[in-house]
Motif scaffolding. Structure first.
Motif, PDB file in Angstrom:
ATOM      1  N   ARG A   1       0.820  -1.212   0.000  1.00  0.00           N
ATOM      2  CA  ARG A   1       0.000   0.000   0.000  1.00  0.00           C
ATOM      3  C   ARG A   1       0.853   1.260   0.000  1.00  0.00           C
ATOM      4  NH1 ARG A   1      -4.968  -1.320   4.056  1.00  0.00           N
ATOM      5  NH2 ARG A   1      -3.763  -3.167   4.646  1.00  0.00           N
ATOM      6  N   ALA A   2       2.071   1.139   0.556  1.00  0.00           N
ATOM      7  CA  ALA A   2       3.006   2.262   0.466  1.00  0.00           C
ATOM      8  C   ALA A   2       3.425   2.499  -0.975  1.00  0.00           C
ATOM      9  CB  ALA A   2       4.230   1.989   1.329  1.00  0.00           C
TER      10      ALA A   2
ATOM     11  N   ASP B   1      -6.342   7.917   3.780  1.00  0.00           N
ATOM     12  CA  ASP B   1      -5.865   7.060   4.877  1.00  0.00           C
ATOM     13  C   ASP B   1      -5.171   5.783   4.408  1.00  0.00           C
ATOM     14  OD1 ASP B   1      -6.831   8.874   6.703  1.00  0.00           O
ATOM     15  OD2 ASP B   1      -8.707   7.814   7.043  1.00  0.00           O
ATOM     16  N   GLU B   2      -5.003   5.604   3.103  1.00  0.00           N
ATOM     17  CA  GLU B   2      -4.278   4.438   2.623  1.00  0.00           C
ATOM     18  C   GLU B   2      -2.794   4.787   2.508  1.00  0.00           C
ATOM     19  OE1 GLU B   2      -5.144   1.195   1.944  1.00  0.00           O
ATOM     20  OE2 GLU B   2      -6.932   1.802   3.021  1.00  0.00           O
ATOM     21  N   SER B   3      -1.984   4.184   3.374  1.00  0.00           N
ATOM     22  CA  SER B   3      -0.550   4.442   3.364  1.00  0.00           C
ATOM     23  C   SER B   3       0.163   3.252   3.961  1.00  0.00           C
ATOM     24  CB  SER B   3      -0.228   5.717   4.153  1.00  0.00           C
ATOM     25  OG  SER B   3      -0.497   5.524   5.538  1.00  0.00           O
ATOM     26  N   TRP B   4       1.458   3.402   4.222  1.00  0.00           N
ATOM     27  CA  TRP B   4       2.249   2.301   4.770  1.00  0.00           C
ATOM     28  C   TRP B   4       1.808   1.931   6.181  1.00  0.00           C
ATOM     29  CZ3 TRP B   4       4.983   3.243   9.233  1.00  0.00           C
ATOM     30  CH2 TRP B   4       5.151   4.575   9.592  1.00  0.00           C
TER      31      TRP B   4
END
Length: 583
Positions: free
Chosen positions: A543-544, A553-556
């Motif tokens: 996702r990173a 809110d989509e991150s590592w």
């Protein structure tokens, strides 16, 4: 300014969080509270420590009363407690139901003072440690041996000499133990020149209830008994764990006295390194695979609990494949669900050897912390068996009896053992088999049904028509396959002489077809429960890198969710509803 994109996955999480907060505020439920919700474990722990010291006329009623207390308190927790952690609350029901089953096995179906013995380590002395009665004895039903040199008169002699360093004088080359994380049919060979030990030399002895061993020893013994579900170093070690190096357990009439000591031994450095390497490997692979599965699954509404199993897949390659093979979408979703379960469990199972053989020894001297042989490879027998020695050989019975993890095997098999003995039924007869299958799959179903019941989800779960029914059908399937085989052997005798590969392919086909038709009972309930909404790994490489649903809110860092909290102080109507909360 354009509104920031919010994925369907994040919308579902936000809506579930809103409803959960409202339910807690309305006092419909309370979060998991520490320390009150750990009391059932405390009841069990104290009962095991105290009841062996009571007079027999008081010990049994006290054990039974404790079990009743554990039962009712656990049922209360199932009704009142909800959390978004513990896999969306699934872990509450699963843990409490398993606690009831294991408590029954330890307190009702057995007597801790009489029925349990643990293999413990004792420091080896260079010239005084000998095998009990001077002979090497075998542990049954598990095949074991003691590393000894046997002299002409049959007595066992010391491998360590009376002079010099005991660790250096112990010969480790004869050791042959089950391979690390491999089938127990495969033996780990002795290493040429493997005289170096990874631990201080010790002997192994069987220790019953430690009446006069001190409080710390008693706590160590009790904690090990209540947490070693498969019993790798206990006399109730389950049969699928294979052979170990150990002496024969003493006569139960020994009243807890230690007996049956082994020759001085130690863990070879190569064995420990292989164990540690495999633990790191399992952890790393399962972590990466979990990241891949999670990142992929949350792009499909089915795994979010929003679409039925046979609905059109948003994955274009699968949608095209389904046009050619009509059952492709159903099969792939079931396969991904099972892979997700296996990967998540492998990840959890890898934490034990990772912690106890790598992390903990770096922090403390484990020999001073516990008398359990934590560095022995046979303490970490495989959880998953090869397909060739399970499913291909025994079909659906092999799938559940060997291939699938055996963590709950001891607890769910004890009730049938007691019933069969009480009814004086032939243990190898068909009636005994029916009792074993009914109780084992019934209890397995109850564990998952309880988890389904305690989840906090947007879509109502189906504990009875889903999880419980699935496990009931597995027992029926085992009987169905065995009945069909017997029918074919009787009516078409030449089927007995079919090539082995034909039998193996037939077994595999039966398992795949049967799970294809019955699997949705459990897989659909997992999706409805919100199992796949839980974030199993905190750091996501994929996702990173931009994979997944994308958007806000989509991150590592996957454990962030706006408006959510992990822990905090919860104040209820009374002290019983107040404590450190896990939300």
């Amino acid at each position: 300014m354009a509104k920031e994109y919010v994925s369907l996955y994040r919308q579902i999480l936000a809506e579930r969080q809103r409803l959960y907060d409202a339910a807690i505020a309305a006092k419909e439920y309370t979060p998991f509270l520490y320390p009150w919700d750990m009391l059932p474990v405390t009841y069990l722990f104290l009962a095991i420590m105290i009841t062996p010291r009571l007079p027999p006329r008081l010990a049994r009623p006290t054990r039974y009363a404790t079990f009743a207390l554990i039962l009712f308190h656990s049922l209360y927790l199932n009704v009142r407690r909800r959390t978004l952690w513990f896999a969306g609350g699934y872990g509450i029901g699963l843990a409490t139901d398993w606690g009831i089953i294991m408590s029954a096995a330890l307190l009702v179906f057995n007597d801790p003072a009489r029925d349990f013995r643990r293999l413990e380590t004792r420091p080896a002395k260079a010239s005084t440690d000998v095998v009990a009665n001077g002979t090497a004895r075998m542990l049954t039903p598990t095949k074991v041996k003691v590393d000894t040199d046997v002299v002409a008169n049959g007595s066992a002699r010391m491998l360590a000499t009376s002079t010099g360093n005991a660790s250096a004088s112990i010969d480790l080359t004869p050791r042959r133990v089950p391979g690390v994380y491999t089938s127990t049919d495969t033996k780990q060979p002795s290493f040429p020149g493997s005289g170096q030990a990874a631990s201080q030399p010790y002997t192994l002895i069987w220790q019953g209830f430690p009446y006069k061993k001190g409080l710390l020893h008693l706590i160590d013994w009790t904690v090990d008994l209540t947490t070693s579900f498969r019993g790798p170093n206990w006399n109730h070690r389950i049969s699928t764990l294979g052979a170990i190096d150990a002496p024969l357990p003493p006569d139960p009439s020994a009243n807890g006295h230690a007996d049956g000591s082994s020759q001085p031994t130690a863990v070879p450095k190569q064995s420990l390194r292989a164990l540690q390497l495999r633990a790191v490997q399992d952890f790393t692979i399962s972590y990466l695979l979990l990241d891949l599965l999670k990142t992929t699954m949350i792009t499909d509404p089915y795994f979010l609990g929003l679409s039925p199993l046979n609905s059109t897949s948003p994955w274009s390659w699968l949608a095209r494949l389904n046009e050619v093979i009509p059952f492709a979408t159903r099969f792939v979703r079931l396969w991904v669900s099972m892979t997700g379960v296996i990967t998540a469990l492998t990840f959890i199972f890898s934490l034990s050897p990772l912690f106890f053989t790598i992390i903990l020894p770096k922090l403390v001297d484990v020999t001073k912390l516990t008398k359990s042989p934590l560095l022995e490879p046979w303490m970490y027998a495989p959880f998953w068996y090869p397909v060739t020695t399970s499913i291909l050989q025994s079909g659906l019975a092999g799938f559940w009896g060997k291939f699938w993890h055996q963590m709950f095997r001891y607890g769910i098999s004890e009730p049938s053992r007691v019933v069969i003995e009480w009814l004086k039924i032939d243990k190898r007869g068909q009636a005994a088999r029916m009792i074993q299958l009914s109780l084992a799959f019934g209890l397995s179903g109850s564990i998952h049904a309880a988890g389904s019941y305690t989840t906090f989800s947007l879509t109502p779960s189906h504990p009875f028509s889903g999880a419980l029914s699935f496990f009931f059908t597995q027992g029926v399937g085992v009987l169905l396959q065995s009945t069909l085989i017997k029918f074919l052997h009787r009516c078409v005798p030449h089927t007995k002489s079919l090539p082995q590969v034909v039998k193996q392919c037939t077994n595999l086909a039966f398992v795949l077809v049967y799970l294809y038709f019955t699997g949705p009972l459990l897989a659909d309930d997992f999706a409805r429960c919100g199992i796949w909404l839980f974030e199993p790994v905190p750091f996501s490489i994929l996702r990173a890198a931009g994979f997944g649903p994308g958007g806000k809110d989509e991150s590592w860092w996957t454990w962030y969710q706006e408006g959510s909290k992990w822990v905090g102080w919860h104040k209820g109507d009374g002290w019983w509803d107040s404590g450190l909360a896990i939300y």
